[in-house]
Design an enzyme around this catalytic site. Structure first.
Site, PDB file in Angstrom:
ATOM      1  N   HIS A 248      -1.377   0.051   0.263  1.00 58.31           N
ATOM      2  CA  HIS A 248      -0.304   0.178   1.245  1.00 58.31           C
ATOM      3  C   HIS A 248       1.020  -0.378   0.707  1.00 58.31           C
ATOM      4  O   HIS A 248       2.037   0.319   0.656  1.00 58.31           O
ATOM      5  CB  HIS A 248      -0.671  -0.574   2.523  1.00 58.31           C
ATOM      6  CG  HIS A 248      -1.971  -0.190   3.137  1.00 58.31           C
ATOM      7  ND1 HIS A 248      -2.172   1.015   3.758  1.00 58.31           N
ATOM      8  CD2 HIS A 248      -3.138  -0.874   3.242  1.00 58.31           C
ATOM      9  CE1 HIS A 248      -3.410   1.066   4.235  1.00 58.31           C
ATOM     10  NE2 HIS A 248      -4.013  -0.061   3.929  1.00 58.31           N
ATOM     11  N   ASP A 249       0.997  -1.648   0.326  1.00 59.33           N
ATOM     12  CA  ASP A 249       2.242  -2.326  -0.038  1.00 59.33           C
ATOM     13  C   ASP A 249       2.802  -1.880  -1.391  1.00 59.33           C
ATOM     14  O   ASP A 249       4.020  -1.675  -1.510  1.00 59.33           O
ATOM     15  CB  ASP A 249       2.031  -3.833  -0.005  1.00 59.33           C
ATOM     16  CG  ASP A 249       1.679  -4.320   1.394  1.00 59.33           C
ATOM     17  OD1 ASP A 249       1.863  -3.554   2.358  1.00 59.33           O
ATOM     18  OD2 ASP A 249       1.214  -5.468   1.527  1.00 59.33           O
TER      19      ASP A 249
END
Length: 331
Positions: A248-249
């Site tokens: 995600h990040d």
């Protein structure tokens, strides 16, 4: 020329990978990290961020402490996802460096004001720090070169609840304030919103981890990755049946650096703050319903550029190459 960049993080495993991606990227000048509660407490997020930066040989990066709780509700970390201390089974030594004297919100505002039109802000945790910074300096959208958010589920279900993605769900009021603040700004200043629609296609597999660590398998950085990332992968294996973990990040960071990794739709997003079952939902007007002839009660202005497509192969290739090179450099 490298882009000056601030990372606003709640450092769990994938935030740590985003930090490593940033320092491994020649097109990024990581000028600060700001910590916020989310995956872990803000105190633990700060410690983890300092420790990961030291491990990567970048202890000189400023780390500013941010919000310890959401704007209006209590906070509960996610140890089942990232481990009790946020970094899986890794046990990094206490960092030698200390956090900045200035708060996260102050650091964001002052760094953007010092270099107007140059700094990119990437938020990979709840948006509390950004909301406070916008309250302190409403002109922040005009001061930044760009702003990217890892958060939201714009055309699909959530992961914290069936309706809401975790970062937005932790502090929906902050997210609502941030989206309101960017309403109607010039199109090229709208936030790049990288949500579950694309991040769940960005997978790090055990084979990718092995390839990264093979550059220097006995190095401290490789050992850290081998101890932290499998815990995160095990969570996805237990809950989703994935062989690997969603990045995600790191994807939000990558998209901020190279937006062509994703395809984007410019639209308006509202955050649900009242719904019993839908609190934290990113309600997205993909089809321009707000412009219909009947009164729907929505503001007309765009406030977001939302990612709905991903060049997964290109992201994965660059991600693995850069982290592998970083591991080799710290051997």
């Amino acid at each position: 020329m490298a882009t000056p960049l601030i990372l606003d993080v709640d450092t769990g495993v994938d935030d740590a990978l985003a930090i490593l991606y940033a320092v491994a990227s020649p097109d990024v000048d990581l000028i600060a990290c700001t910590s916020v509660m989310g995956n872990v407490t803000v105190e633990r997020a700060t410690t983890n961020t300092l420790a990961v930066l030291e491990l990567a040989g970048h202890a000189d990066v400023e780390v500013a402490v941010g919000a310890e709780r959401p704007l209006v509700q209590d906070h509960e970390p996610f140890p089942v996802v990232h481990g009790p201390d946020g970094l899986g089974n890794a046990d990094l030594p206490p960092p030698a460096s200390a956090p900045s004297d200035r708060s996260a919100a102050r650091a964001i505002v002052e760094l953007a004001a010092e270099r107007p039109g140059e700094v990119v802000l990437v938020a990979t945790g709840p948006l509390t720090n950004v909301a406070v910074a916008l309250t302190d300096e409403p002109a922040l959208p005009a001061l930044l070169r760009g702003f990217a958010i890892m958060g939201g589920a714009y055309d699909r279900s959530g992961n914290a609840t069936p309706a809401a993605e975790a970062n937005i769900w932790v502090d929906p009021e902050a997210a609502a304030a941030v989206f309101r603040a960017f309403s109607g700004v010039p199109a090229d200043s709208l936030p790049l919103c990288v949500g579950l629609d694309v991040t769940e296609d960005a997978m790090m597999t055990p084979a990718h981890l092995d390839e990264i660590c093979a550059a220097a398998p006995s190095s401290a950085l490789a050992r850290f990755l081998q101890e932290s990332v499998p815990f995160y992968m095990d969570f996805y294996g237990r809950t989703r049946g994935f062989e690997g973990a969603c990045m995600h990040d790191p994807l939000a960071l990558a998209a901020a650096i190279e937006p062509t990794l994703c395809s984007w739709e410019t639209t308006r997003v509202e955050i649900e703050t009242d719904g019993r079952w839908t609190r934290g939902e990113t309600v997205t007007d993909r089809f321009g319903i707000r412009t219909s002839p009947w009164p729907v009660g929505w503001a007309q202005e765009d406030n977001a550029r939302v990612a709905f497509g991903l060049d997964r192969g290109r992201f994965t290739r660059v991600f693995v190459e850069r982290l592998r090179a970083l591991v080799a450099s710290t051997a």
